[in-house]
Design an enzyme around this catalytic site. Structure first.
Site, PDB file in Angstrom:
ATOM      1  N   SER A 256     -40.062  17.131  24.673  1.00  0.00           N
ATOM      2  CA  SER A 256     -39.448  16.912  25.983  1.00  0.00           C
ATOM      3  C   SER A 256     -39.284  15.416  26.203  1.00  0.00           C
ATOM      4  O   SER A 256     -39.940  14.593  25.554  1.00  0.00           O
ATOM      5  CB  SER A 256     -40.333  17.498  27.090  1.00  0.00           C
ATOM      6  OG  SER A 256     -39.923  17.056  28.370  1.00  0.00           O
TER       7      SER A 256
ATOM      8  N   TYR B  44     -48.111  19.048  31.973  1.00  0.00           N
ATOM      9  CA  TYR B  44     -46.938  19.295  31.133  1.00  0.00           C
ATOM     10  C   TYR B  44     -46.651  18.077  30.257  1.00  0.00           C
ATOM     11  O   TYR B  44     -46.364  18.206  29.058  1.00  0.00           O
ATOM     12  CB  TYR B  44     -45.739  19.620  32.013  1.00  0.00           C
ATOM     13  CG  TYR B  44     -44.467  19.933  31.253  1.00  0.00           C
ATOM     14  CD1 TYR B  44     -44.223  21.216  30.775  1.00  0.00           C
ATOM     15  CD2 TYR B  44     -43.506  18.953  31.008  1.00  0.00           C
ATOM     16  CE1 TYR B  44     -43.058  21.514  30.081  1.00  0.00           C
ATOM     17  CE2 TYR B  44     -42.341  19.246  30.314  1.00  0.00           C
ATOM     18  CZ  TYR B  44     -42.123  20.522  29.853  1.00  0.00           C
ATOM     19  OH  TYR B  44     -40.967  20.805  29.165  1.00  0.00           O
TER      20      TYR B  44
END
Length: 253
Positions: free
Chosen positions: A144, A157
């Site tokens: 990501s 996250y």
């Protein structure tokens, strides 16, 4: 363009009933790969499979929980024994939870880490054990933009995607000598179900358009080229790399 041809290869894509996983599966099929779709929701999985079959793809389904190491091993070993080699793995399954860090529930932290990190290890290891015996295999882990950057409310996250980047490097270090190529794709902000709360937020969309040099959300189809590259012979000497597909957001201060 034979370097990018995936004909004769079979690709397992986790979390592929919707969003990025479904888009990547579709793209690999268009490059010639046979597909093995995975998700926990069997009904949604079959719906995705039927859609891709209608488009001409060769599709099998394998419903298992990527956070259960024993279930993963049983599913992968069983598929290999009955149907043959899994040549490509896309570790895409993941989750998000947005809460101020001081209020982040420990049980959700644990679930997020197991879903985003442990699953990549479990499925990667299960597939690698077969790939090593054949002396070849391709793995792509989905990282990501948060692999490098943080935003409020998603620290766990961010930690999980940083871990994916380093797990990718570790997998490449261990398995490249045995014939495997292991890399990662790090998407920026893409319009997906996982990001629905942000897509529906006009203030965030305005911030993103200003912050991203290309000035918009990414479209899931724009990840396909990177995936095909990393799964094909075109990337034969690429290993342990994290490829950012982010509209330039990590390049700009």
């Amino acid at each position: 363009m034979g370097l990018f041809d995936l004909t004769g290869r079979r690709a397992l894509v986790t979390g592929s009933s919707l969003g990025i996983g479904l888009a990547l599966a579709r793209g690999l099929a268009e490059a010639g790969a046979a597909l093995v779709l995975n998700a926990r929701n069997a009904d949604r999985l079959e719906e995705a499979a039927d859609t891709l079959r209608a488009e001409g793809a060769e599709v099998a389904t394998l419903a298992f929980d990527v956070t259960d190491a024993n279930a993963v091993r049983t599913a992968v070993d069983g598929f290999e024994a009955e149907y043959g080699a899994i040549d490509i793995l896309i570790n895409n399954a993941g989750m998000q939870h947005r809460t101020a860090l001081e209020d982040f529930p420990p049980e959700i932290f644990d679930r997020l880490m197991v879903t985003n990190v442990n699953s990549a290890f479990y499925v990667g290891q299960a597939c690698a054990r077969h790939m090593i015996g054949r002396g070849r295999g391709r793995m792509v882990n989905i990282a990501s933009v948060q692999t490098l950057q943080a935003r409020p409310g998603i620290a766990p996250y961010t930690a999980s995607k940083g871990a994916i980047a380093n797990l990718t490097k570790g997998m490449a270090t261990d398995w490249a000598p045995k014939g495997l190529n292991v890399n990662a794709i790090a998407p920026g902000y893409f319009d997906t179900p996982l990001n629905k709360a942000l897509v529906d937020n006009p203030e965030f969309c305005a911030w993103l358009a200003d912050r991203t040099p290309q000035g918009r959300w990414g479209r899931v189809e724009e990840l396909v080229g990177a995936a095909v590259f990393l799964c094909s012979e075109a990337s034969s000497f690429v290993n342990g790399h994290v490829l950012f597909v982010d509209g330039g957001i990590t390049a700009r201060l």
